[in-house]
Enzyme design. Structure first.
Site, PDB file in Angstrom:
ATOM      1  N   SER A  32      -2.053  26.954  -5.054  1.00 52.21           N
ATOM      2  CA  SER A  32      -1.695  28.356  -5.282  1.00 52.21           C
ATOM      3  C   SER A  32      -2.212  28.852  -6.629  1.00 52.21           C
ATOM      4  CB  SER A  32      -0.182  28.555  -5.220  1.00 52.21           C
ATOM      5  OG  SER A  32       0.311  28.124  -3.979  1.00 52.21           O
ATOM      6  N   HIS A  89      12.958  11.984   3.948  1.00 52.84           N
ATOM      7  CA  HIS A  89      12.337  13.230   4.357  1.00 52.84           C
ATOM      8  C   HIS A  89      12.108  14.185   3.196  1.00 52.84           C
ATOM      9  CE1 HIS A  89      10.270  15.735   6.991  1.00 52.84           C
ATOM     10  NE2 HIS A  89      10.827  16.729   6.350  1.00 52.84           N
ATOM     11  N   TRP A 135       6.985   0.145   4.019  1.00 52.31           N
ATOM     12  CA  TRP A 135       7.508   0.920   2.888  1.00 52.31           C
ATOM     13  C   TRP A 135       8.837   1.580   3.259  1.00 52.31           C
ATOM     14  CZ3 TRP A 135       8.611   6.081   1.704  1.00 52.31           C
ATOM     15  CH2 TRP A 135       8.324   7.012   2.710  1.00 52.31           C
ATOM     16  N   TYR A 184       8.422  16.074   0.934  1.00 50.69           N
ATOM     17  CA  TYR A 184       8.232  17.402   0.335  1.00 50.69           C
ATOM     18  C   TYR A 184       8.120  17.316  -1.172  1.00 50.69           C
ATOM     19  CZ  TYR A 184       8.604  19.135   4.925  1.00 50.69           C
ATOM     20  OH  TYR A 184       8.336  19.346   6.232  1.00 50.69           O
ATOM     21  N   ARG A 242       1.467   1.305  15.176  1.00 48.28           N
ATOM     22  CA  ARG A 242       1.094   1.153  13.779  1.00 48.28           C
ATOM     23  C   ARG A 242       1.527  -0.225  13.282  1.00 48.28           C
ATOM     24  NH1 ARG A 242       5.544   4.950  10.689  1.00 48.28           N
ATOM     25  NH2 ARG A 242       4.473   4.228   8.835  1.00 48.28           N
ATOM     26  N   HIS A 283      14.558  13.247  12.489  1.00 40.77           N
ATOM     27  CA  HIS A 283      13.389  13.361  13.354  1.00 40.77           C
ATOM     28  C   HIS A 283      12.460  12.153  13.189  1.00 40.77           C
ATOM     29  CE1 HIS A 283      11.268  15.867  10.003  1.00 40.77           C
ATOM     30  NE2 HIS A 283      11.001  14.597   9.862  1.00 40.77           N
ATOM     31  N   HIS A 284      12.765  11.309  12.206  1.00 39.94           N
ATOM     32  CA  HIS A 284      12.040  10.038  12.112  1.00 39.94           C
ATOM     33  C   HIS A 284      12.678   8.992  13.010  1.00 39.94           C
ATOM     34  CE1 HIS A 284       9.700  11.270   8.541  1.00 39.94           C
ATOM     35  NE2 HIS A 284      10.768  11.990   8.269  1.00 39.94           N
ATOM     36  N   ASP A 302       6.711  22.271 -26.033  1.00 39.27           N
ATOM     37  CA  ASP A 302       6.723  20.907 -25.496  1.00 39.27           C
ATOM     38  C   ASP A 302       7.758  20.858 -24.381  1.00 39.27           C
ATOM     39  OD1 ASP A 302       6.764  18.005 -25.153  1.00 39.27           O
ATOM     40  OD2 ASP A 302       5.826  17.919 -27.134  1.00 39.27           O
ATOM     41  N   GLU A 316      11.650  13.354   0.319  1.00 40.13           N
ATOM     42  CA  GLU A 316      10.584  12.697  -0.448  1.00 40.13           C
ATOM     43  C   GLU A 316       9.197  13.208  -0.058  1.00 40.13           C
ATOM     44  OE1 GLU A 316      10.397  10.638  -2.954  1.00 40.13           O
ATOM     45  OE2 GLU A 316       8.280  10.093  -2.792  1.00 40.13           O
ATOM     46  N   HIS A 331       0.842  -1.200   0.000  1.00 43.98           N
ATOM     47  CA  HIS A 331       0.000   0.000   0.000  1.00 43.98           C
ATOM     48  C   HIS A 331       0.877   1.250   0.000  1.00 43.98           C
ATOM     49  CE1 HIS A 331      -2.961   3.016   1.158  1.00 43.98           C
ATOM     50  NE2 HIS A 331      -2.253   3.284   2.245  1.00 43.98           N
ATOM     51  N   THR A 363       6.080  26.948   6.403  1.00 42.39           N
ATOM     52  CA  THR A 363       4.797  26.309   6.125  1.00 42.39           C
ATOM     53  C   THR A 363       3.655  27.203   6.584  1.00 42.39           C
ATOM     54  OG1 THR A 363       5.921  24.229   6.576  1.00 42.39           O
ATOM     55  CG2 THR A 363       3.549  24.123   6.304  1.00 42.39           C
ATOM     56  N   LYS A 410       2.950  29.937   4.162  1.00 42.29           N
ATOM     57  CA  LYS A 410       2.130  29.514   3.021  1.00 42.29           C
ATOM     58  C   LYS A 410       0.647  29.535   3.376  1.00 42.29           C
ATOM     59  CE  LYS A 410       5.105  27.035   0.041  1.00 42.29           C
ATOM     60  NZ  LYS A 410       4.604  27.615  -1.164  1.00 42.29           N
ATOM     61  N   SER A 438      13.266   6.468 -13.543  1.00 39.27           N
ATOM     62  CA  SER A 438      12.175   7.194 -14.172  1.00 39.27           C
ATOM     63  C   SER A 438      12.012   8.581 -13.550  1.00 39.27           C
ATOM     64  CB  SER A 438      10.889   6.380 -14.042  1.00 39.27           C
ATOM     65  OG  SER A 438       9.772   7.208 -14.162  1.00 39.27           O
ATOM     66  N   SER A 439      12.056   8.638 -12.211  1.00 38.27           N
ATOM     67  CA  SER A 439      11.894   9.930 -11.544  1.00 38.27           C
ATOM     68  C   SER A 439      13.015  10.881 -11.896  1.00 38.27           C
ATOM     69  CB  SER A 439      11.910   9.749 -10.026  1.00 38.27           C
ATOM     70  OG  SER A 439      10.739   9.142  -9.612  1.00 38.27           O
TER      71      SER A 439
END
Ligand SMILES: [Cu+2]
Lengths: 385, 519
Positions: B261, B246, B134, B250, B443, B295-296, B98, B248, B69, B321, B324, B162-163
């Site tokens: 926006s 991390h 994951w 963002y 979790r 922080h993870h 293009d 990622e 998932h 943040t 924004k 690809s990314s």
């Protein structure tokens, strides 16, 4: 007007629902002992400070949220095209930009100060009065009381909820999934230091009411501590995904008076002495099989299946090893199989239990070897290597 | 503009296309397919968690579901969805004909479906699919992993490739192909956020590749990067992973910021408040995202100095943040708002993302995180930012630009219904998870203690509601394409600004063959 009110009602529905949820949540919290909706301050000073920090930051967020969402909903209601307003054209203001950069910054500093203090407290391991080594295994915990005088007391602690409750064949008990065969016991009002490590993968030892969560990492030793001020039974769980039965390795800590603790410890030491005695004895096949069945169900069933049919582990029924040479069988069980989930049980089971479980496997699930291992055979095997 | 040629016919059009609109369309459909697949995994998870006790699946399979998932949603649904959006919109927003590297564009899409086919095939392999989450922490993902881990590593490599190709393309396009007069500080915010995201991607995807390569070496070539027994360190894995992981998050949320926006000013009929500060805030968030990864990992046993540093740095993210959020609210202030579906999803985003931001701020406080970490509180937090953040804004984007893409108008009533069902379903699913998390539910567990039962049931009901609302979405989109009311207005929305609204509707196969004039 009526139309407007209807729109308003619809827009307000979401937040109102959420508020309702929060309020009802608060009401529930009031009558239970341990809240089902909020963090528990638990029974330690550190837990109380953490709880206070949590509530402060929560309230800061709620206040900011009310302000921001208040402004937002005000414009949603009054600054809508359907009211015939003409949009303003302003699109910047250095002053407000600076204000809403600086103000949050100040709030953050105000938050960081108590957080720093608490963190430094948590990292103060000095003056611990006793040490307990905690080792995570797939999927149980081992506790080892380290003391200078005499034998260390050590034991494994694993889930005691019967499989039948998990599989819904029987009604679930009050402490479903949060009960173990042997809880760890610590004295009240005593600073207890835990040394954490793991035998296989990373686990994490979490007991919310003792305000302890620390990862148990194979090959490394972490430290953490607690000082419980109230007697009681506190329950927790492994918090780091550690494989199949991650959800089934609970922690139960029994906080007792200092006297009771001393008594308990003496009892454990006597028990250890008794095992030593048993190790010198010879048992009959029936005795070994009966004892072995219990050991199997506690330590092997999770991987090898209730009928030896296998699962994570290979099948024991008809297994070439369980139906082969005794030394080979002892080797697999005592030393494990490197690089697989089959652990070395030599250090986990005492010689009596190891002899019993091997004997059981050779004489159960249709295996019919008729032979047996005595504790002394295990002892000789271990020392002969 | 006489030399127009339309799309090729048949399957070849899609296989060999170098047209940014075709490729964008394929990315969008692919990501939606992945969204449904990842959603199906989530439904299995929530069905098992509907009641205490094991009912439907084995614990091992449950772990495979949570793992797949996460992987499918992050790498298969959200990221490709925004790449698809970038493909469609960036050239049209900056007045380019293009993408800068159209052939690479074709490749970066076409290696994606095989990568996910390979990943999904692990479900059928002996030993099952990856079940280590994951975040695939070693040694659970190395020494103790099923054989399918090697296949998993391969597919991560391919989708990383690809990314990276996609990002290089976006960077090249934005830097080189802007119409004359389109200075950086005139670019629409969606373009800005994607430019910054692309740099993040180029920086961290190789780190992920390095991480899985080290795993591969440990598993097959006898190294011990992550095994203490050989002198390595399992915590090293987490540092490397989160140095990728991390930024990622963002990567996922910045383009979402860009989308709202665009949409909020359009339906407020008022220019975006604080454009410059929006750009700077995006850049600071991107910068900060590189220096907060641990922080993870507050509970792995870092020294207190490290712990403090990561706490302070993480708390800082709240500042840009906040800027924004304040800017978006100020954009609405004294506007003349209307609430069509794209606006509803954007407002949903704004409210729910802000709640996710608040819980993020709470999580940044290291001592409190000892209680939050690895509990359902974290699950609630990141679904507020990922689903209500990224997915809601993506949905808003589809409704906003769909008329421009296909020249037909979607059904507004159905769109609004979709929003309200999603909004209610989402909150019913994830709001109670805050409660069970705080009350102590870890979790990634397939079964739970009885005190968590009520909220879990609520969560499951919510998930089924949210899940089924996506069928309505799919139906609405297909119905629009097949039989929607044709529209040829250049500007679908009277308040919308930007070059994409100056081309005909539906947008022709080739746009801006001669660059527009930008004032
Ligand atoms: Cu564990």
């Amino acid at each position: 007007m009526c139309f407007e009110a209807k729109r308003l009602y619809r827009l307000a529905l979401g937040p109102v629902l959420m508020l309702l949820a929060m309020v009802s949540a608060g009401a529930w919290a009031a009558d239970g002992e341990r809240s089902t909706v909020n963090m528990s301050p638990g029974v330690t000073e550190v837990g109380q400070t953490i709880f206070d920090l949590h509530m402060i930051i929560l309230w800061i967020c709620v206040i900011i949220g009310v302000l921001v969402f208040g402004v937002m909903f005000y414009s949603i209601i009054y600054h809508r095209k359907s009211r015939g307003v003409t949009p303003a054209t302003f699109h910047e203001s250095t002053t407000v930009e600076i204000a809403w950069t600086v103000v949050p910054f100040i709030i953050l500093i105000a938050m960081a100060v108590p957080a720093t203090k608490t963190l430094i407290d948590i990292y103060n391991f000095d003056d611990a009065e006793m040490d307990i080594m905690v080792t995570g295994y797939q999927w149980k915990w081992k506790y080892e009381y380290l003391n200078d005088a005499g034998e260390n007391v050590q034991f494994f602690s694993s889930l005691s909820t019967p499989q039948s409750e998990i599989l819904n064949a029987e009604a679930k008990g009050e402490h479903y999934l949060l009960e173990v065969d042997e809880p760890v016991v610590i004295p009240v009002n005593t600073k207890v230091r835990f040394l954490m490590t793991a035998n296989d993968v990373i686990h994490s030892w979490w007991v919310p009411e003792l305000a302890v969560k620390k990862d148990a990492i194979p090959g490394f030793i972490n430290e953490t501590w607690t000082l419980a001020t109230e007697e009681g039974i506190y329950r927790g769980q492994c918090a780091e995904l550690c494989g199949k039965d991650h959800g089934f390795m609970p922690i139960v800590v029994n906080v007792v008076s200092k006297e009771e603790y001393a008594e308990w410890l003496a009892g454990k030491q006597a028990e250890a002495a008794k095992i030593k005695e048993l190790m010198a004895q010879t048992f009959s096949l029936e005795e070994l099989v009966e004892r072995g069945k219990g050991v199997y169900e506690r330590s092997c069933l999770a991987c090898h299946g209730a009928n030896g049919e296998g699962g994570v582990g290979t099948a024991i029924a008809g297994s070439a090893i369980a139906n082969g040479d005794m030394q080979g069988h002892l080797d697999v069980v005592a030393n494990g199989v490197a690089g697989t989930a089959m652990q070395a049980f030599g250090g986990q089971l005492n010689d009596v239990d190891l002899a019993a479980v091997v004997t059981y496997q050779r004489n159960a699930f249709g295996n019919n070897m008729g032979d047996m291992a005595q504790p002394i055979d295990v002892y000789n095997f271990k020392n002969g290597q | 503009m006489g030399a127009h040629h339309g799309p090729a016919k048949g399957l070849g059009r899609w296989l060999f296309t170098t047209n940014h609109k075709d490729i964008g369309t394929m990315y969008l459909w692919f990501s939606f397919a992945m969204f449904i697949l990842g959603g199906a995994f989530a439904m299995i998870i929530r069905a098992e968690l509907f009641q205490p006790g094991m009912q439907l699946v084995e614990p091992g399979f449950f772990n495979q579901m949570t793992t797949m998932h996460g992987l499918v949603m992050v790498f298969g649904a959200i990221m490709p969805a925004f790449v698809g959006l970038a493909n469609w919109m960036i050239p049209m927003m900056i007045g380019a004909p293009d993408m800068a590297l159209p052939r690479m564009n074709n490749w970066s899409f076409w290696i994606l479906p095989p990568a996910f086919l390979i990943l999904a095939s692990t479900l059928l392999m002996e030993g099952g699919a990856p079940g280590f989450g994951w975040t695939f922490y070693a040694p659970l993902s190395t020494t103790y992993a099923p054989p399918s881990v090697t296949v998993f590593i391969f597919s991560i490599h391919v989708l990383g490739l690809s990314s990276i190709m996609g990002s290089i393309n976006i960077i090249a396009t934005v830097m080189n192909m802007r119409a004359p007069g389109m200075t950086y500080m005139k670019m629409p915010l969606f373009v800005w956020t994607w430019l910054i995201t692309a740099f993040l991607l180029v920086a961290v995807m190789p780190v992920l590749a390095g991480c899985v390569t080290m795993m591969l070496m440990d598993i097959h070539f006898g190294t011990s990067f992550f095994s203490a027994a050989g002198g390595g360190d399992p915590v090293l894995f987490q540092h490397v992973f989160w140095f990728f992981g991390h930024p990622e998050v963002y990567i996922i949320i910045l383009p979402a910021f860009g989308v709202v926006s665009q949409i909020i000013p359009a339906f407020s009929r008022k220019p975006l408040f604080g454009y410059d500060s929006m750009v700077y805030a995006t850049a600071s968030i991107a910068f900060l995202s590189f220096i907060v990864w641990a922080h993870h990992m507050y509970t792995v046993g870092m020294p207190v100095a490290g712990e403090l540093y990561f706490m302070y740095a993480t708390m800082l993210i709240a500042v840009p943040t906040g800027v924004k959020v304040f800017n978006w609210v100020s954009t609405m202030w004294r506007g003349a708002m209307s609430f069509e579906t794209p606006m509803l999803f954007s407002l949903g985003f704004l409210v729910l993302f802000t709640i996710g931001g608040f819980t993020g701020l709470m999580l940044s406080i290291a001592p409190s995180d000892f209680q939050y970490h690895d509990s359902y509180f974290v699950v609630a937090h990141f679904h507020y930012v990922m689903v209500a953040g990224a997915v809601f804004s993506m949905t808003a984007a589809v409704y906003y630009w769909l008329p421009k893409w296909c020249g037909k108008m979607y059904n507004e009533t159905m769109g609004k219904t979709h929003f309200w069902i999603s909004f209610i379903g989402f909150n019913l699913t994830f709001f109670p998870q805050h409660f069970v998390g705080l009350a102590g539910m870890p979790r990634r567990i397939p079964d739970y203690a009885l005190q968590f039962a009520d909220f879990n049931m609520m969560s499951s009901v919510g998930a089924f509601i949210y899940g089924s609302s996506q069928i309505l979405f799919l139906y609405n989109v297909i119905a629009t394409i097949v039989s929607g009311k044709p529209t040829s207005e250049e500007k679908t929305w009277d308040g919308a600004e930007g070059l994409e609204w100056t081309v005909p509707t539906p947008a022709p196969y080739h746009t801006f063959e001669t660059p527009p004039a930008v004032r």
